[in-house]
Structures are given as C-alpha cells and as structure tokens.
Design a protein around this motif. Structure first.
Motif, PDB file in Angstrom:
ATOM      1  N   ILE A   1       0.872  -1.179   0.000  1.00 53.67           N
ATOM      2  CA  ILE A   1       0.000   0.000   0.000  1.00 53.67           C
ATOM      3  C   ILE A   1       0.906   1.225   0.000  1.00 53.67           C
TER       4      ILE A   1
ATOM      5  N   THR B   1       1.321   5.571  -1.657  1.00 56.80           N
ATOM      6  CA  THR B   1       0.463   6.700  -2.018  1.00 56.80           C
ATOM      7  C   THR B   1       0.129   6.662  -3.515  1.00 56.80           C
TER       8      THR B   1
ATOM      9  N   MET C   1      -4.478   6.705  -1.267  1.00 52.94           N
ATOM     10  CA  MET C   1      -3.658   5.498  -1.194  1.00 52.94           C
ATOM     11  C   MET C   1      -3.962   4.560  -2.360  1.00 52.94           C
TER      12      MET C   1
ATOM     13  N   SER D   1      -3.058   0.389  -3.978  1.00 49.32           N
ATOM     14  CA  SER D   1      -2.600  -0.970  -3.706  1.00 49.32           C
ATOM     15  C   SER D   1      -1.845  -1.479  -4.939  1.00 49.32           C
TER      16      SER D   1
ATOM     17  N   LYS E   1       2.725  -6.254   7.203  1.00 50.78           N
ATOM     18  CA  LYS E   1       1.578  -5.406   6.855  1.00 50.78           C
ATOM     19  C   LYS E   1       1.892  -4.657   5.561  1.00 50.78           C
TER      20      LYS E   1
ATOM     21  N   THR F   1       1.190  -1.802   4.415  1.00 47.50           N
ATOM     22  CA  THR F   1       1.579  -0.388   4.508  1.00 47.50           C
ATOM     23  C   THR F   1       3.073  -0.204   4.779  1.00 47.50           C
ATOM     24  N   GLU F   2       3.778  -1.288   5.148  1.00 44.56           N
ATOM     25  CA  GLU F   2       5.203  -1.185   5.494  1.00 44.56           C
ATOM     26  C   GLU F   2       6.119  -1.356   4.280  1.00 44.56           C
TER      27      GLU F   2
ATOM     28  N   THR G   1      -6.367  -2.561   5.168  1.00 48.10           N
ATOM     29  CA  THR G   1      -6.918  -2.453   3.815  1.00 48.10           C
ATOM     30  C   THR G   1      -8.400  -2.837   3.800  1.00 48.10           C
TER      31      THR G   1
ATOM     32  N   MET H   1      -8.367   1.900   1.814  1.00 47.46           N
ATOM     33  CA  MET H   1      -8.108   1.710   3.241  1.00 47.46           C
ATOM     34  C   MET H   1      -9.403   1.794   4.043  1.00 47.46           C
TER      35      MET H   1
ATOM     36  N   THR I   1      -1.988   3.026  11.538  1.00 46.05           N
ATOM     37  CA  THR I   1      -1.554   2.218  10.390  1.00 46.05           C
ATOM     38  C   THR I   1      -0.652   1.058  10.807  1.00 46.05           C
TER      39      THR I   1
ATOM     40  N   LYS J   1       9.031   6.297   4.731  1.00 41.52           N
ATOM     41  CA  LYS J   1       7.713   6.155   4.096  1.00 41.52           C
ATOM     42  C   LYS J   1       6.727   7.098   4.788  1.00 41.52           C
TER      43      LYS J   1
ATOM     44  N   THR K   1       3.655   6.982   5.485  1.00 35.90           N
ATOM     45  CA  THR K   1       2.708   6.417   6.463  1.00 35.90           C
ATOM     46  C   THR K   1       3.308   6.293   7.862  1.00 35.90           C
TER      47      THR K   1
END
Lengths: 69, 69, 69, 69, 69, 69
Positions: A38, A40, B22, B24, B60, B62-63, C40, D22, D62, E60, E62
């Motif tokens: 995920i 931006t 965001m 994916s 995860k 997002t990482e 997500t 999200m 997050t 990042k 986030t």
C-alpha cells in the motif's frame, strides 16, 4: 486465525542471532510469493507504476513479525 | 545505490488499484527469497525459534516501499 | 499538544530493560481502551470484519512510542 | 499459532468505516493490558524512564494488524 | 511532554489533501535537522557506514505522526 | 532508481554507534525539506490541520532506512 496483514510467507529459519534486547531471524521462503504494497497514489503516478513493470519491494527488517504453529 | 533495508525482492507488478490518497500494488516475486526479521530476543525465547523451524513472516502491506529502475 | 496518532494509552511503567542500543519498556495500561486500526478494505472484506466481532489487535513492540509529561 | 509481536489485545469491533483502498476499524479492548515498547536506550536515558513512571504509549493506527479466529 | 521518538521536526503545513479514510499532509521543515536512524549492525557493515559519509534517509510517509500545539 | 517513499533526505553521517544486532546512525540533513505525512482524515479533522499551521512531524528512529550511493 485469519489476519489482516496481506503478506504471510511460509519458510524455514536458516539462522538466529541474539542480542541483549533484539534478535535477527533469517527465514528462507519456500516459493515465489505475491506481495501487496500500500503506497500513495502520488507515488504510483510519479513512478508511473503499471501492470508488467519490473520493480523491487523494499521492507525494513524491523517491520516483520514471525509466527510459528 | 545500496540500502540499509535487508529485504529487497524483485518482481513484476500484477495489479495496481488506485484510491484518492492510497493505492494498492500487487507484485509477483520471481524467486524464493531470504527474509531478515528483527524481533525481540524475548520473542525468540518465548517462541523457541531455532534453525530449521517452519515459520511464517508476516508483513503489513503499509510497510512496503516500491522501487523502480 | 494534540497528536495525529489515534492511539494514546496512559499507564505505569512496570519494567525497563536496557541494551547497548535498544531498550524494552513494559507499560501497564490502566483502563480498557478503544484502538483504531487502519487496514486495507481488502482485509475487511476477506476477514468479513463487522461490528460486534471478537478480534485481536496485534502491534509489534518496535512500533510504539513512549511519552512522559 | 504463536506470534513474535509482544502486543496482542483482544476486543470487540465497535465500528468499521470503509474507503476505496483503506478502512478504519475501531476495537474496544476488554481489559487493561501490558504493552511492550522497544525504544532506544538513548530515549530511556533522555526521558529518565523508570519503574512506576506514568507514561503514554503512542501507536499510529496504520501500525496495527487485526486478527480474527 | 517528552517523547521517545528521536526525530521531531518543526515546520509549516504547505498542503492538506483529504480522502475518505486517509489524508496527505505536506510540511515544510524550517531548518536543517539531525535525523537518528536505527538500523541493523549488519547494514552498517554491508554499507560500510561511517562518519562523514553522504547518505540519504528514506522515510515512508505512512510512518510519520503529526503534532500540533 | 525511483522510490515510492515520499521522503528522501540527503545528509552527512555525524555519528555511528554499533550494538550486537542494532546500530544508531545520526545524519545531519543539509537543507530544509518538505515532509509528506499520510495520516487519517479523522486526525486532520480532530487537529483541524490546515495550510499555514505550525506543526511537528514525529518519526520513530526505527522507521528510517539509510541509503548510500
């Protein structure tokens, strides 16, 4: 147990190195995997990311959780 | 460029889905990989992690950072 | 000071263990709390998450910041 | 399944709000919990953290994974 | 309030962009800053990191928390 | 190489301190920078974040990756 994290990769531990507080665990993943990232929408546009592009997924080792049956 | 992140996996983008802020990105990794996880020594002991154990690496989405040449 | 992080839990330190670079701090939270997780939409659907479900919130200890007045 | 993450808090979902990519999930934790935070030894010294101190644990939403049986 | 996070940079918001669940906030930092990064000792050795080296700190978006007085 | 991480700050290493598993690297950033933070829309509203506001960007040192040419 089902988990919201989209990336769960099975493998075998190759090496464990232990310090006072933190430890390093190296895991050999057994098969190629699909990684979900995920990021931006701004980055997708700036890097012009699209199907078929060759890219790298970069993951800092502190972000990884280890689970064992 | 060399990068401190221990996990850099090359692959091909299979899918991009974009939202307002965001997005994916799904990346098919091409070969099995060695993952380095930094966890607490306390966890290594509680899970009794050792060479040869079958485990899962959980990350995860997002990482994950994406890089493109 | 107001902070964007949605999860700020007050408690008392029960234990501090110190290594060369990293340290472990255990904090006893004093009252039940509401945790906000951003995951997500894909995971919400795959796990079929909905009001009233019993779930676990999983947080790696390296992700936690400690603040003191 | 045993998991290396030191913080696993059980609770009930109070609210789910879904966007394109999200989603936000709010979870009411049922009982006070012990939180393990890994921070720098430098921070332990600068904040003079010690047993009995009243502190806050701050967690960005997050960073939280959700699991369901 | 003192905070364990080693990196707290003051600046002015230049732009806010809002989606359904997530938002992007761009902050102009007012003066050069010292960044503290915690990485593996393995990476310090592999990249041969030492005083005086020109490097980049990669973060990042986030991972950033915003605070306001 | 282009990278999805929105924050890449160039600087010079001022100090490296090494432990068994983890190391601390301090980097002096050479010029003021624009930081992009992705936070919840809920936080933007609760903190009433808008253009021109003086804020702080808070980043835990474990979240930072170091790159070297």
């Amino acid at each position: 147990m089902m988990i919201s994290a989209r990336n769960v990769f099975e493998g075998k531990i190759e090496n464990v190195e232990v310090g006072a507080i933190m430890a390093s665990v190296k895991i050999k993943i057994e098969s190629p995997e699909l990684i979900t990232a995920i990021i931006t929408t701004e980055s997708v546009e700036k890097l012009n990311l699209k199907e078929g592009d060759t890219v790298s997924a970069i993951i800092k080792s502190t972000e990884i959780i280890v689970a064992k049956e």
